[in-house]
Design a protein around this motif. Structure first.
Motif, PDB file in Angstrom:
ATOM      1  N   GLY A   7      -4.157  -5.224   0.705  1.00 26.88           N
ATOM      2  CA  GLY A   7      -3.233  -4.378  -0.031  1.00 26.88           C
ATOM      3  C   GLY A   7      -3.907  -3.548  -1.131  1.00 26.88           C
ATOM      4  O   GLY A   7      -5.106  -3.411  -1.188  1.00 26.88           O
ATOM      5  N   THR A   8      -3.053  -3.031  -1.966  1.00 28.15           N
ATOM      6  CA  THR A   8      -3.509  -2.194  -3.078  1.00 28.15           C
ATOM      7  C   THR A   8      -2.915  -2.729  -4.379  1.00 28.15           C
ATOM      8  O   THR A   8      -1.850  -2.265  -4.819  1.00 28.15           O
ATOM      9  CB  THR A   8      -3.078  -0.720  -2.856  1.00 28.15           C
ATOM     10  OG1 THR A   8      -3.558  -0.280  -1.582  1.00 28.15           O
ATOM     11  CG2 THR A   8      -3.625   0.203  -3.939  1.00 28.15           C
TER      12      THR A   8
ATOM     13  N   CYS B 267       0.856  -1.191   0.000  1.00 32.14           N
ATOM     14  CA  CYS B 267       0.000   0.000   0.000  1.00 32.14           C
ATOM     15  C   CYS B 267       0.887   1.234   0.000  1.00 32.14           C
ATOM     16  O   CYS B 267       2.053   1.161   0.394  1.00 32.14           O
ATOM     17  CB  CYS B 267      -0.891   0.022   1.239  1.00 32.14           C
ATOM     18  SG  CYS B 267      -2.169  -1.241   1.157  1.00 32.14           S
TER      19      CYS B 267
ATOM     20  N   TYR C   2      -7.001   2.348  10.371  1.00 28.28           N
ATOM     21  CA  TYR C   2      -7.876   1.322  10.950  1.00 28.28           C
ATOM     22  C   TYR C   2      -7.511  -0.076  10.443  1.00 28.28           C
ATOM     23  O   TYR C   2      -8.155  -1.061  10.781  1.00 28.28           O
ATOM     24  CB  TYR C   2      -9.343   1.612  10.564  1.00 28.28           C
ATOM     25  CG  TYR C   2      -9.550   1.676   9.067  1.00 28.28           C
ATOM     26  CD1 TYR C   2      -9.883   0.539   8.341  1.00 28.28           C
ATOM     27  CD2 TYR C   2      -9.364   2.864   8.368  1.00 28.28           C
ATOM     28  CE1 TYR C   2     -10.039   0.589   6.966  1.00 28.28           C
ATOM     29  CE2 TYR C   2      -9.513   2.921   7.000  1.00 28.28           C
ATOM     30  CZ  TYR C   2      -9.853   1.784   6.307  1.00 28.28           C
ATOM     31  OH  TYR C   2      -9.990   1.830   4.946  1.00 28.28           O
ATOM     32  N   CYS C   3      -6.459  -0.162   9.616  1.00 26.06           N
ATOM     33  CA  CYS C   3      -6.235  -1.385   8.840  1.00 26.06           C
ATOM     34  C   CYS C   3      -5.387  -2.416   9.574  1.00 26.06           C
ATOM     35  O   CYS C   3      -4.296  -2.108  10.047  1.00 26.06           O
ATOM     36  CB  CYS C   3      -5.544  -1.019   7.532  1.00 26.06           C
ATOM     37  SG  CYS C   3      -5.106  -2.474   6.565  1.00 26.06           S
TER      38      CYS C   3
ATOM     39  N   ARG D 182      -6.699   7.580   4.571  1.00 28.84           N
ATOM     40  CA  ARG D 182      -6.751   7.187   3.159  1.00 28.84           C
ATOM     41  C   ARG D 182      -5.885   8.147   2.347  1.00 28.84           C
ATOM     42  O   ARG D 182      -5.712   9.303   2.721  1.00 28.84           O
ATOM     43  CB  ARG D 182      -8.198   7.242   2.627  1.00 28.84           C
ATOM     44  CG  ARG D 182      -9.182   6.401   3.399  1.00 28.84           C
ATOM     45  CD  ARG D 182      -9.029   4.928   3.175  1.00 28.84           C
ATOM     46  NE  ARG D 182      -9.214   4.532   1.796  1.00 28.84           N
ATOM     47  CZ  ARG D 182      -9.098   3.274   1.366  1.00 28.84           C
ATOM     48  NH1 ARG D 182      -8.792   2.301   2.220  1.00 28.84           N
ATOM     49  NH2 ARG D 182      -9.276   2.972   0.106  1.00 28.84           N
TER      50      ARG D 182
ATOM     51  N   PHE E 213      -5.085  -5.491   7.842  1.00 26.81           N
ATOM     52  CA  PHE E 213      -4.819  -6.475   6.785  1.00 26.81           C
ATOM     53  C   PHE E 213      -3.316  -6.680   6.660  1.00 26.81           C
ATOM     54  O   PHE E 213      -2.528  -5.810   7.068  1.00 26.81           O
ATOM     55  CB  PHE E 213      -5.365  -5.992   5.428  1.00 26.81           C
ATOM     56  CG  PHE E 213      -6.856  -5.824   5.404  1.00 26.81           C
ATOM     57  CD1 PHE E 213      -7.687  -6.773   5.972  1.00 26.81           C
ATOM     58  CD2 PHE E 213      -7.430  -4.712   4.807  1.00 26.81           C
ATOM     59  CE1 PHE E 213      -9.067  -6.618   5.952  1.00 26.81           C
ATOM     60  CE2 PHE E 213      -8.807  -4.548   4.781  1.00 26.81           C
ATOM     61  CZ  PHE E 213      -9.626  -5.500   5.354  1.00 26.81           C
TER      62      PHE E 213
ATOM     63  N   CYS F 230      -3.546   2.655   6.214  1.00 24.28           N
ATOM     64  CA  CYS F 230      -4.706   3.359   6.774  1.00 24.28           C
ATOM     65  C   CYS F 230      -4.761   3.107   8.288  1.00 24.28           C
ATOM     66  O   CYS F 230      -4.298   2.076   8.769  1.00 24.28           O
ATOM     67  CB  CYS F 230      -5.996   2.873   6.120  1.00 24.28           C
ATOM     68  SG  CYS F 230      -6.015   3.111   4.344  1.00 24.28           S
TER      69      CYS F 230
ATOM     70  N   ASN G 193      -7.413   1.327  -5.503  1.00 27.07           N
ATOM     71  CA  ASN G 193      -7.680   2.489  -4.663  1.00 27.07           C
ATOM     72  C   ASN G 193      -7.523   3.756  -5.478  1.00 27.07           C
ATOM     73  O   ASN G 193      -6.572   3.886  -6.257  1.00 27.07           O
ATOM     74  CB  ASN G 193      -6.732   2.512  -3.459  1.00 27.07           C
ATOM     75  CG  ASN G 193      -7.218   1.577  -2.374  1.00 27.07           C
ATOM     76  OD1 ASN G 193      -8.417   1.495  -2.110  1.00 27.07           O
ATOM     77  ND2 ASN G 193      -6.304   0.842  -1.769  1.00 27.07           N
TER      78      ASN G 193
HETATM   79  S1  SF4 Z   1      -5.632   0.550   1.341  1.00 24.01           S
HETATM   80 FE1  SF4 Z   1      -6.712  -1.210   2.250  1.00 24.01          FE
HETATM   81  S2  SF4 Z   1      -5.116  -2.726   2.662  1.00 24.01           S
HETATM   82 FE2  SF4 Z   1      -4.082  -0.769   2.272  1.00 24.01          FE
HETATM   83  S3  SF4 Z   1      -3.755   0.087   4.291  1.00 24.01           S
HETATM   84 FE3  SF4 Z   1      -5.700   0.930   3.529  1.00 24.01          FE
HETATM   85  S4  SF4 Z   1      -7.296  -0.475   4.279  1.00 24.01           S
HETATM   86 FE4  SF4 Z   1      -5.306  -1.514   4.495  1.00 24.01          FE
END
Ligand code: SF4
Length: 399
Positions: A65-66, A14, A20-21, A136, A23, A18, A99
């Motif tokens: 991810g992105t 990414c 809150y993330c 974001r 993942f 973010c 994104n």
């Molecule tokens: S874009 Fe999606 S995967 Fe990447 S940090 Fe933000 S929420 Fe997480």
């Protein structure tokens, strides 16, 4: 009968993480690491060649991810390897997550040429201040540019992700986001409620925690989502997913109906040949393993042995799914869909009537109005969806 498997490809990069993330994704990785990682994904795909000859592929999901952070040539490469080693069906659904802020016209054309036919765009909110708060990388205008570019490139199946229950969000600001998203007319909308995950910056920020809307408000947002989207022709086919008729996400349906899938890349989960497992999560160990595998392809004439040796190291948490667990999963996952589960399908898979196994729990919840039965289908009612965690726990079997 022909067998089918769906494929998930994990791109763990990414631009910025973010707030809150949780993942499995990293920001700040070098381009060199990304190139090596993609090459490793291709080796992992190739490794399956001797095992998947009898399988057709109906859906592919490139997620993260992105994924849209990568150059289109890398995505093209991944798709080429998949097509070389798997039988991808002519009408397969092929999705990439993107994104705003990372999509360019050239990328979209590249995706199209590679056979990608569905784009899932992570918008989350139309409010620029909220996007900033979430960490974001994009603003609303960048989303509009990305969405329009995707349409111009010919994508006719687009999902938009939005979120409710955000810090400082009111019903008014949420409805504003939802209404503006509806105006774009995407084929699919995913509307999830924010969940605060341990270890994320949000979880450690008392001010953010203080700003979270009360549960009642979050629930009201959920109700409004259902009503507004239904009024605009979207079917709620799963707790948090809405689609225009015929545009339900085929890939997700595979997860919810107990179909087989293989995940490529770090941390990716699979359900394949009666086992659930996930790949190792350490990116550098993964790269080392796959680069070694690449050398071994040259030397070996026994690809199956190589597959067995490599997967022993690659896979973690390997669990055999025996019949009780398969029945439980059939209920847990199937009841997430608003159409619920099929009695006939249960019988076909497990050679037992669903009432023979779950009679008392079904009778209880149908009697109380939390579940309903219509023809062959058994499903949660709206009241049941509100307390689904409690209900689904009752489908665990004593073993
Ligand atoms: S874009 Fe999606 S995967 Fe990447 S940090 Fe933000 S929420 Fe997480």
């Amino acid at each position: 009968m022909k067998k089918y498997v769906s494929l998930y490809v994990h791109i763990p990069f990414c631009v910025v993480k973010c707030k809150y993330c949780d993942f499995l994704s990293f920001d700040g990785e070098s381009y060199g690491t990304m190139l090596r990682y993609v090459d490793c994904l291709c080796q992992e795909i190739k490794m399956y060649a001797p095992i998947v000859a009898d399988y057709g592929v109906r859906s592919i999901f490139i997620g993260g991810g992105t994924p849209s952070l990568l150059d289109e040539s890398l995505i093209t490469n991944i798709m080429a390897f998949i097509r070389r080693y798997f039988h991808v069906e002519k009408n397969a659904e092929v999705t990439i997550e993107a994104n705003p802020g990372t999509l360019r016209h050239q990328k979209l054309n590249g995706y199209k040429a590679a056979g990608i036919n569905r784009i899932s765009i992570g918008l989350q909110s139309c409010d620029d201040d909220m996007l900033k708060k979430l960490g974001r990388i994009h603003n609303f205008d960048q989303f509009v540019a990305s969405y329009n570019a995707a349409r111009r490139a010919g994508f006719q199946n687009i999902n938009i992700d939005i979120m409710s229950g955000l810090p400082g969000q009111t019903i008014h600001t949420y409805v504003d986001t939802l209404s503006r998203v509806i105006e774009f007319g995407p084929e699919h909308i995913s509307a999830y409620s924010l969940s605060i995950e341990e270890g994320t910056p949000f979880a450690k920020d008392p001010q953010i925690l203080n700003e979270l809307p009360p549960e009642m408000v979050d629930r009201r947002m959920y109700e409004i989502t259902k009503q507004l989207l239904a009024a605009h022709g979207y079917d709620r086919y799963e707790f948090s997913n809405y689609a225009k008729p015929g545009y339900e996400c085929k890939h997700n349906m595979v997860y919810w109906t107990g179909g087989e899938y293989i995940g490529f890349g770090i941390g990716a989960s699979s359900y394949f040949q009666g086992k659930r497992f996930n790949n190792m999560r350490d990116i550098f160990k993964y790269i080392e393993l796959m680069e070694n595998l690449s050398d071994k392809f040259v030397e070996t004439d026994n690809m199956e042995l190589l597959y067995n040796d490599t997967t022993r190291t690659l896979r973690e948490n390997v669990t055999n799914i025996y019949i009780d667990a398969r029945m439980e999963e059939f209920m847990f996952l199937g009841l997430r869909m608003t159409c619920g589960v099929s009695r006939e399908d249960f019988k076909e898979r497990f050679n037992k009537d669903i009432y023979e196994v779950y009679g008392s729990v079904l009778n209880k919840y149908i009697g109380e109005g939390f579940m309903a039965s219509e023809g062959d289908r058994i499903y949660l009612t709206d009241a049941g969806i509100d307390v689904s965690n409690v209900i689904l726990a009752d489908f665990l079997l004593d073993s």
